[in-house]
Write a protein that holds these residues in place. Structure first.
Motif, mmCIF file in Angstrom:
data_model
loop_
_atom_site.group_PDB
_atom_site.id
_atom_site.type_symbol
_atom_site.label_atom_id
_atom_site.label_comp_id
_atom_site.label_asym_id
_atom_site.label_seq_id
_atom_site.Cartn_x
_atom_site.Cartn_y
_atom_site.Cartn_z
ATOM 1 N N GLN A 297 0.822 -1.204 0.000
ATOM 2 C CA GLN A 297 0.000 0.000 0.000
ATOM 3 C C GLN A 297 0.860 1.261 0.000
ATOM 4 N N ASN A 298 1.920 1.251 0.782
ATOM 5 C CA ASN A 298 2.759 2.442 0.854
ATOM 6 C C ASN A 298 3.643 2.597 -0.379
ATOM 7 N N MET A 299 4.049 1.488 -0.982
ATOM 8 C CA MET A 299 4.751 1.587 -2.265
ATOM 9 C C MET A 299 3.861 2.264 -3.301
ATOM 10 N N ASP A 300 2.598 1.849 -3.360
ATOM 11 C CA ASP A 300 1.667 2.436 -4.321
ATOM 12 C C ASP A 300 1.390 3.905 -4.010
ATOM 13 N N LEU A 301 1.254 4.239 -2.726
ATOM 14 C CA LEU A 301 0.986 5.628 -2.344
ATOM 15 C C LEU A 301 2.178 6.528 -2.665
ATOM 16 N N LEU A 302 3.384 6.028 -2.423
ATOM 17 C CA LEU A 302 4.573 6.807 -2.735
ATOM 18 C C LEU A 302 4.669 7.042 -4.242
ATOM 19 N N GLN A 303 4.342 6.028 -5.012
ATOM 20 C CA GLN A 303 4.358 6.164 -6.471
ATOM 21 C C GLN A 303 3.305 7.160 -6.942
ATOM 22 N N ALA A 304 2.118 7.091 -6.364
ATOM 23 C CA ALA A 304 0.991 7.879 -6.855
ATOM 24 C C ALA A 304 1.014 9.331 -6.385
ATOM 25 N N THR A 305 1.770 9.629 -5.344
ATOM 26 C CA THR A 305 1.763 10.974 -4.769
ATOM 27 C C THR A 305 2.846 11.816 -5.417
ATOM 28 N N ASP A 306 2.438 12.877 -6.076
ATOM 29 C CA ASP A 306 3.393 13.766 -6.743
ATOM 30 C C ASP A 306 4.002 14.747 -5.747
ATOM 31 N N GLY A 307 5.232 15.166 -6.030
ATOM 32 C CA GLY A 307 5.866 16.210 -5.240
ATOM 33 C C GLY A 307 6.338 15.791 -3.875
ATOM 34 N N VAL A 308 6.663 14.504 -3.706
ATOM 35 C CA VAL A 308 7.215 14.031 -2.433
ATOM 36 C C VAL A 308 8.393 13.105 -2.721
ATOM 37 N N TYR A 309 9.255 12.924 -1.727
ATOM 38 C CA TYR A 309 10.389 12.006 -1.879
ATOM 39 C C TYR A 309 10.826 11.505 -0.507
ATOM 40 N N ALA A 310 11.467 10.340 -0.488
ATOM 41 C CA ALA A 310 11.991 9.759 0.749
ATOM 42 C C ALA A 310 13.356 10.356 1.045
ATOM 43 N N ALA A 311 13.502 10.937 2.255
ATOM 44 C CA ALA A 311 14.715 11.669 2.599
ATOM 45 C C ALA A 311 15.579 10.963 3.638
ATOM 46 N N ALA A 312 15.038 9.971 4.329
ATOM 47 C CA ALA A 312 15.806 9.239 5.345
ATOM 48 C C ALA A 312 15.113 7.915 5.597
#
Length: 274
Positions: free
Chosen positions: A62-77
């Protein structure tokens, strides 16, 4: 002051990850992962802490899909939390009389062998988080699976970890708004690709990573929901995002793929925190 969102309530593994990733931040809990992501997009929070992979069950889809689908965000740590599951029940309960066991689906899956051996007839009921399952235990026939750090008056915890394996860790990502800074130093880089629909297309993309001397640490596939029989590959590599050589490799992958999205560039914080 910085605000960090997580899947609540307080006491969940996500709350532990949020506190360790940002010990001086104000923490805000939400009832579902979509709400956690929404809090970041709409500005309620400055960052969110979400699980992305478990050592027993693999990726948190679910979180892989949400990270993919959400524009303008990135994993920083990122941070890795040791998972120690315990059976919680009302003091005085006879475990032979337990008929309902509540917890998050991930926890139930990670304790499947224990549950089958000890409670084969019990109903397994999913809750939004491990911490939330405590509120569902109302009678002596109820139990739940929570973290060993959980304390609540009137409850007892099993003396030992009930997970199927002791080596149970979950990786959490700190996700922020914006894009990874061009000079961001990192140990790992996370991206997604879809490949051209022809023989050897995925192999060609992976060969680019190899040719640039980069070590791939993870690859997982997810179906593309808008295209039948098409898959998106989530790939993590070791690399410093500030390196021009790494950027050249990523550009080569981007130019050779059907689609490409940089999901994050991060380093481990407090490795294997207990």
């Amino acid at each position: 002051m910085e605000k960090i969102g997580y899947l609540g309530p307080e006491g969940s593994y996500s709350s532990l990850a949020a506190a360790r990733l940002r010990p001086n931040a104000v923490l805000k809990d939400y009832q579902s992962f979509p709400l956690v992501f929404a809090s970041l997009v709409n500005g309620e929070t400055d960052g969110i802490a979400v699980p992305i992979e478990n050592s027993l069950n693999g990726g948190v889809l679910q979180n892989m899909d949400l990270l993919q689908a959400t524009d303008g965000v990135y994993a920083a740590a990122e941070i890795t939390i040791k998972i120690d599951h315990r059976l919680a029940y009302l003091k005085g309960a006879d475990l032979r009389g337990i008929t309902r066991i509540y917890s998050h689906g991930q926890a139930l899956a990670q304790c499947a062998d224990f549950l089958y051996e000890n409670f084969p007839s019990a109903s397994l009921i999913h809750t939004p988080s491990t911490a939330a399952s405590l509120s569902m235990v109302k009678t002596l026939s109820d139990a739940c699976i929570v973290g060993a750090h959980t304390e609540k008056a009137g409850f007892a915890l099993s003396p030992e970890n009930i997970a199927d394996a002791d080596n149970n860790h979950t990786r959490f990502l700190l996700i922020k708004r914006g894009e990874a800074p061009e000079n961001a130093r990192s140990q790992r880089i996370y991206f997604s690709v879809t490949s051209l629909n022809k023989s050897g297309a995925l192999l060609s993309l992976l060969q680019i990573v190899s040719d640039h001397g980069l070590n791939m640490t993870k690859i997982e596939s997810r179906p593309v929901k808008t295209a039948a029989e098409e898959y998106r590959f989530f790939i993590e590599i070791e690399g410093d995002y500030s390196s021009q050589e790494v950027k050249a490799a990523l550009a080569h992958v981007r130019n050779s793929a059907k689609s490409f999205k940089l999901l994050g560039a991060y380093s481990e914080q407090n490795e294997k925190a207990d």
